[in-house]
Each structure stands twice: as C-alpha cells, then as structure tokens.
Design a protein around this motif. Structure first.
Motif, PDB file in Angstrom:
ATOM      1  N   VAL A  11       0.868  -1.282   0.449  1.00  0.00           N
ATOM      2  CA  VAL A  11      -0.007  -0.301  -0.060  1.00  0.00           C
ATOM      3  C   VAL A  11       1.042   1.057  -0.045  1.00  0.00           C
ATOM      4  O   VAL A  11       0.474   2.490  -0.543  1.00  0.00           O
ATOM      5  CB  VAL A  11      -1.006   0.164   1.061  1.00  0.00           C
ATOM      6  CG1 VAL A  11      -1.705   0.980   1.368  1.00  0.00           C
ATOM      7  CG2 VAL A  11      -1.687  -1.058   1.306  1.00  0.00           C
ATOM      8  N   LYS A  12       1.686   1.086   0.584  1.00  0.00           N
ATOM      9  CA  LYS A  12       2.528   2.572   0.857  1.00  0.00           C
ATOM     10  C   LYS A  12       3.272   2.642  -0.507  1.00  0.00           C
ATOM     11  O   LYS A  12       3.533   4.129  -1.145  1.00  0.00           O
ATOM     12  CB  LYS A  12       4.000   2.160   1.811  1.00  0.00           C
ATOM     13  CG  LYS A  12       3.526   2.297   3.436  1.00  0.00           C
ATOM     14  CD  LYS A  12       5.035   1.991   3.714  1.00  0.00           C
ATOM     15  CE  LYS A  12       4.182   2.797   5.365  1.00  0.00           C
ATOM     16  NZ  LYS A  12       5.797   1.757   6.316  1.00  0.00           N
ATOM     17  N   ILE A  13       4.002   1.633  -1.282  1.00  0.00           N
ATOM     18  CA  ILE A  13       4.594   2.106  -2.193  1.00  0.00           C
ATOM     19  C   ILE A  13       3.173   2.601  -3.538  1.00  0.00           C
ATOM     20  O   ILE A  13       3.433   3.718  -3.905  1.00  0.00           O
ATOM     21  CB  ILE A  13       5.111   0.635  -3.140  1.00  0.00           C
ATOM     22  CG1 ILE A  13       6.705   0.315  -2.114  1.00  0.00           C
ATOM     23  CG2 ILE A  13       5.625   0.638  -4.415  1.00  0.00           C
ATOM     24  CD1 ILE A  13       7.030  -0.834  -2.999  1.00  0.00           C
ATOM     25  N   ALA A  14       2.241   2.204  -3.673  1.00  0.00           N
ATOM     26  CA  ALA A  14       0.850   2.234  -4.252  1.00  0.00           C
ATOM     27  C   ALA A  14       0.685   3.432  -4.227  1.00  0.00           C
ATOM     28  O   ALA A  14       0.837   4.803  -5.111  1.00  0.00           O
ATOM     29  CB  ALA A  14      -0.386   1.226  -4.180  1.00  0.00           C
ATOM     30  N   ARG A  15       0.675   4.142  -3.084  1.00  0.00           N
ATOM     31  CA  ARG A  15       0.164   5.059  -2.229  1.00  0.00           C
ATOM     32  C   ARG A  15       1.822   6.184  -3.212  1.00  0.00           C
ATOM     33  O   ARG A  15       0.633   7.502  -3.304  1.00  0.00           O
ATOM     34  CB  ARG A  15      -0.007   5.534  -0.292  1.00  0.00           C
ATOM     35  CG  ARG A  15      -0.530   7.156  -1.173  1.00  0.00           C
ATOM     36  CD  ARG A  15      -2.178   7.125  -0.532  1.00  0.00           C
ATOM     37  NE  ARG A  15      -2.101   8.390  -0.168  1.00  0.00           N
ATOM     38  CZ  ARG A  15      -2.741   9.344  -1.311  1.00  0.00           C
ATOM     39  NH1 ARG A  15      -3.830   8.798  -2.318  1.00  0.00           N
ATOM     40  NH2 ARG A  15      -2.969  11.263  -0.575  1.00  0.00           N
ATOM     41  N   VAL A  28      -4.847   8.054 -12.054  1.00  0.00           N
ATOM     42  CA  VAL A  28      -4.375   7.122 -11.342  1.00  0.00           C
ATOM     43  C   VAL A  28      -5.681   6.268 -11.025  1.00  0.00           C
ATOM     44  O   VAL A  28      -6.426   6.978 -10.594  1.00  0.00           O
ATOM     45  CB  VAL A  28      -3.696   7.511 -10.382  1.00  0.00           C
ATOM     46  CG1 VAL A  28      -2.381   6.663  -9.342  1.00  0.00           C
ATOM     47  CG2 VAL A  28      -2.298   8.489 -11.126  1.00  0.00           C
ATOM     48  N   GLU A  29      -5.314   4.868 -10.806  1.00  0.00           N
ATOM     49  CA  GLU A  29      -6.268   3.968 -10.440  1.00  0.00           C
ATOM     50  C   GLU A  29      -5.297   3.163  -9.263  1.00  0.00           C
ATOM     51  O   GLU A  29      -4.501   3.009 -10.223  1.00  0.00           O
ATOM     52  CB  GLU A  29      -7.291   3.395 -11.322  1.00  0.00           C
ATOM     53  CG  GLU A  29      -8.311   4.339 -11.890  1.00  0.00           C
ATOM     54  CD  GLU A  29      -9.160   4.048 -12.495  1.00  0.00           C
ATOM     55  OE1 GLU A  29      -8.947   2.660 -13.215  1.00  0.00           O
ATOM     56  OE2 GLU A  29     -10.107   4.016 -12.757  1.00  0.00           O
ATOM     57  N   ILE A  30      -5.662   2.427  -8.396  1.00  0.00           N
ATOM     58  CA  ILE A  30      -4.923   1.233  -7.972  1.00  0.00           C
ATOM     59  C   ILE A  30      -6.320  -0.191  -7.305  1.00  0.00           C
ATOM     60  O   ILE A  30      -7.361   0.197  -6.709  1.00  0.00           O
ATOM     61  CB  ILE A  30      -4.934   1.641  -6.374  1.00  0.00           C
ATOM     62  CG1 ILE A  30      -3.654   3.048  -6.514  1.00  0.00           C
ATOM     63  CG2 ILE A  30      -3.753   0.719  -5.900  1.00  0.00           C
ATOM     64  CD1 ILE A  30      -3.010   4.021  -5.240  1.00  0.00           C
ATOM     65  N   ALA A  31      -4.817  -0.945  -8.142  1.00  0.00           N
ATOM     66  CA  ALA A  31      -5.382  -1.799  -7.191  1.00  0.00           C
ATOM     67  C   ALA A  31      -4.707  -2.640  -6.468  1.00  0.00           C
ATOM     68  O   ALA A  31      -3.258  -2.654  -6.531  1.00  0.00           O
ATOM     69  CB  ALA A  31      -5.925  -3.154  -8.667  1.00  0.00           C
ATOM     70  N   ASN A  32      -4.740  -3.837  -6.274  1.00  0.00           N
ATOM     71  CA  ASN A  32      -4.089  -4.161  -4.485  1.00  0.00           C
ATOM     72  C   ASN A  32      -4.285  -5.627  -4.586  1.00  0.00           C
ATOM     73  O   ASN A  32      -3.013  -6.079  -3.734  1.00  0.00           O
ATOM     74  CB  ASN A  32      -4.499  -3.999  -3.286  1.00  0.00           C
ATOM     75  CG  ASN A  32      -4.819  -2.584  -2.623  1.00  0.00           C
ATOM     76  OD1 ASN A  32      -5.664  -1.707  -2.785  1.00  0.00           O
ATOM     77  ND2 ASN A  32      -3.318  -0.955  -3.142  1.00  0.00           N
ATOM     78  N   ASP A  33      -4.624  -6.313  -5.921  1.00  0.00           N
ATOM     79  CA  ASP A  33      -3.950  -7.925  -5.854  1.00  0.00           C
ATOM     80  C   ASP A  33      -4.253  -7.352  -7.640  1.00  0.00           C
ATOM     81  O   ASP A  33      -5.212  -7.425  -8.235  1.00  0.00           O
ATOM     82  CB  ASP A  33      -5.693  -8.876  -5.102  1.00  0.00           C
ATOM     83  CG  ASP A  33      -6.666  -8.619  -5.231  1.00  0.00           C
ATOM     84  OD1 ASP A  33      -6.842  -9.164  -6.344  1.00  0.00           O
ATOM     85  OD2 ASP A  33      -7.563  -7.430  -5.053  1.00  0.00           O
ATOM     86  N   LEU A  51       2.284  -2.840 -12.828  1.00  0.00           N
ATOM     87  CA  LEU A  51       1.819  -3.342 -12.689  1.00  0.00           C
ATOM     88  C   LEU A  51       3.442  -5.083 -12.006  1.00  0.00           C
ATOM     89  O   LEU A  51       4.643  -5.021 -12.299  1.00  0.00           O
ATOM     90  CB  LEU A  51       1.636  -4.745 -13.834  1.00  0.00           C
ATOM     91  CG  LEU A  51       1.255  -6.636 -12.810  1.00  0.00           C
ATOM     92  CD1 LEU A  51       0.198  -6.341 -12.778  1.00  0.00           C
ATOM     93  CD2 LEU A  51       1.216  -7.060 -14.928  1.00  0.00           C
ATOM     94  N   ASP A  52       2.887  -5.397  -9.817  1.00  0.00           N
ATOM     95  CA  ASP A  52       3.855  -5.474  -9.809  1.00  0.00           C
ATOM     96  C   ASP A  52       4.071  -7.175  -9.924  1.00  0.00           C
ATOM     97  O   ASP A  52       3.179  -7.892  -9.931  1.00  0.00           O
ATOM     98  CB  ASP A  52       2.719  -5.153  -7.596  1.00  0.00           C
ATOM     99  CG  ASP A  52       4.437  -6.255  -6.993  1.00  0.00           C
ATOM    100  OD1 ASP A  52       5.201  -6.669  -7.394  1.00  0.00           O
ATOM    101  OD2 ASP A  52       3.976  -6.792  -6.185  1.00  0.00           O
ATOM    102  N   ILE A  53       5.419  -8.192  -9.607  1.00  0.00           N
ATOM    103  CA  ILE A  53       4.636  -9.276  -9.798  1.00  0.00           C
ATOM    104  C   ILE A  53       4.657 -10.279  -8.720  1.00  0.00           C
ATOM    105  O   ILE A  53       3.618 -10.992  -9.034  1.00  0.00           O
ATOM    106  CB  ILE A  53       6.160  -9.783 -10.263  1.00  0.00           C
ATOM    107  CG1 ILE A  53       6.756  -8.810 -11.729  1.00  0.00           C
ATOM    108  CG2 ILE A  53       6.472 -11.176 -10.484  1.00  0.00           C
ATOM    109  CD1 ILE A  53       7.795  -9.210 -12.436  1.00  0.00           C
TER     110      ILE A  53
END
Ligand code: CA
Length: 230
Positions: A11-15, A28-33, A51-53
C-alpha cells in the motif's frame, strides 16, 4: 492526460507512486491484488499499467499473460531487486518494460512517457496501415490523399489522385469512362468523355512512363482497368 493503473499490494508504494503520478497530471487508479488488477485493466480504460509481480490472487506474470490475450496496453512490470527470472518472464509475457524496486521516481516517469509514446505511435501506424491501398509498388495513403511508388511520392493533382484511387478500389474490374466521370468528377455525363482519357494519360506519364511499369490498362470499347498480373 493519460490514466495509469497501479497494481501493487504494498500500500505504501502504491500510495507514493500515486501521489507522484497525480502531481505529474496523470489520472490514477489502484488495485491491490492480481484479480482486481486484471479486471480493472480490462474495463477501466487505463492507458498504461504498472504491474507488480508478487501479488496476492494472481501473480503479475499471470495478469500480464491474460491481459495480452486481449489488450495491447503498455505494461511496465515492477520487480523485486535482482529477480532476473521474473524480469525475463514478464518480458516474455509481453510486458513493455520493467522497473526494479526500489526505483527512482524520475526514472519511472521517464519510462512511462516512453511506453505511452511508443504505444501511441504503434496505434497510429496500424491505423495508417488500414488506410492503405496497394498495387505492387504503388501505394495510396487514403487518409492523406498521397500516392507513393516505392519510396517516391507521386506528385498528383487532386483529380489524378481520385482517379487512381477509384481505379484501385475497383481493381480487376473494367470501369467505363462514364463511371469515372460520375465518381471522380461528380457530375452526370452529358457529352465529352475525353477528359478521362486526358487524365489517364497524365497518370500514365507519372507512373508508367516514369517507373517503367504498366499499371493502367485500356479495355477496348469499355474503359480502363488496373489488373493483377495473372
Ligand atoms: Ca508485491
């Protein structure tokens, strides 16, 4: 401004990335999974995906693979430090680029700009392709009303171009002088069809004579045709 989807479970990185991107003017839009990310990527109209791996649900690699089945959207993978296998897998699945965490935000912004530009260019090129009419080395760019023979642009007048386009669109069909008058000059035929012959002669000078090819054939008693060699 482009819309960017961040798929990242930390969450911190995304934020942090979200704030920086918004500061640059991006939406910006965020998805956490992974699953939510895939769903949003397919339906939210984003222009680029970070896209995080390592993701819960579906891995970034899997999200990338499934996305590529139906979308050309630019994807930049976010990978853990030194995980070469992941980088390769991501690129193999059709990701455009990757960033190793932790990254400098300036570098990420630069890579986003590059990926977006490249994508825009690719889309424009493929649209232009659809807008082409070719006959051997002769190629018309319909959107631009331009004609090329190989690399050489032909300098055609508006009527010459339209005449050539009409003949090419009716390739392998003999078209009459009356048809040409009606469709190219746009008025009903009343008398003299010589004007068509005159313009055909101009075209032949500019294509056949100049390049030593034979593009427009005369069909005796009918009119003209551009015909594929059999
Ligand atoms: Ca992660």
């Amino acid at each position: 401004m482009a819309k960017i989807l961040i798929v990242e479970d930390e969450v911190k990185i995304a934020r942090f990335v979200e704030l920086e991107l918004k500061y640059e003017g991006y939406e910006v839009e965020i998805a956490n999974d992974g699953r939510t990310g895939l769903d949003m990527a397919l339906h939210s109209g984003a222009d680029l995906i970070l896209l995080d791996i390592m993701l819960p649900g579906l891995s970034g690699i899997e999200v990338c693979r499934r996305l590529r089945l139906e979308s050309e959207i630019p994807i930049i993978m976010l990978t853990a430090k030194d995980d070469v296998t992941d980088k390769v897998a991501g690129l193999d699945m059709g990701a455009d680029d990757y960033m190793t965490k932790p990254f400098a935000i300036e570098e990420l912004l630069a890579r986003i700009r590059v990926a977006l530009n490249r994508h825009t260019k690719r889309v424009a090129e493929s649209e232009e392709k659809k807008d082409e009419l070719s006959f051997g080395k002769l190629c018309l760019l319909l959107g631009r009303h331009a004609a090329y023979f190989g690399e050489d642009e032909l300098s055609l007048t508006k009527k010459e171009y339209e005449l050539l386009e009409y003949l090419l669109k009716n390739k392998n069909i003999a078209v009459t002088r009356e048809q040409l008058l009606n469709n190219v000059w746009g008025y009903e035929y009343f008398g003299d069809t010589n004007v068509v012959d005159v313009y055909i002669r101009y075209l032949r000078q500019k294509i056949d004579d100049r390049f030593g090819v034979h593009v427009i054939s005369t069909v005796r008693g009918v009119g003209y045709i551009i015909k594929d060699e059999k």
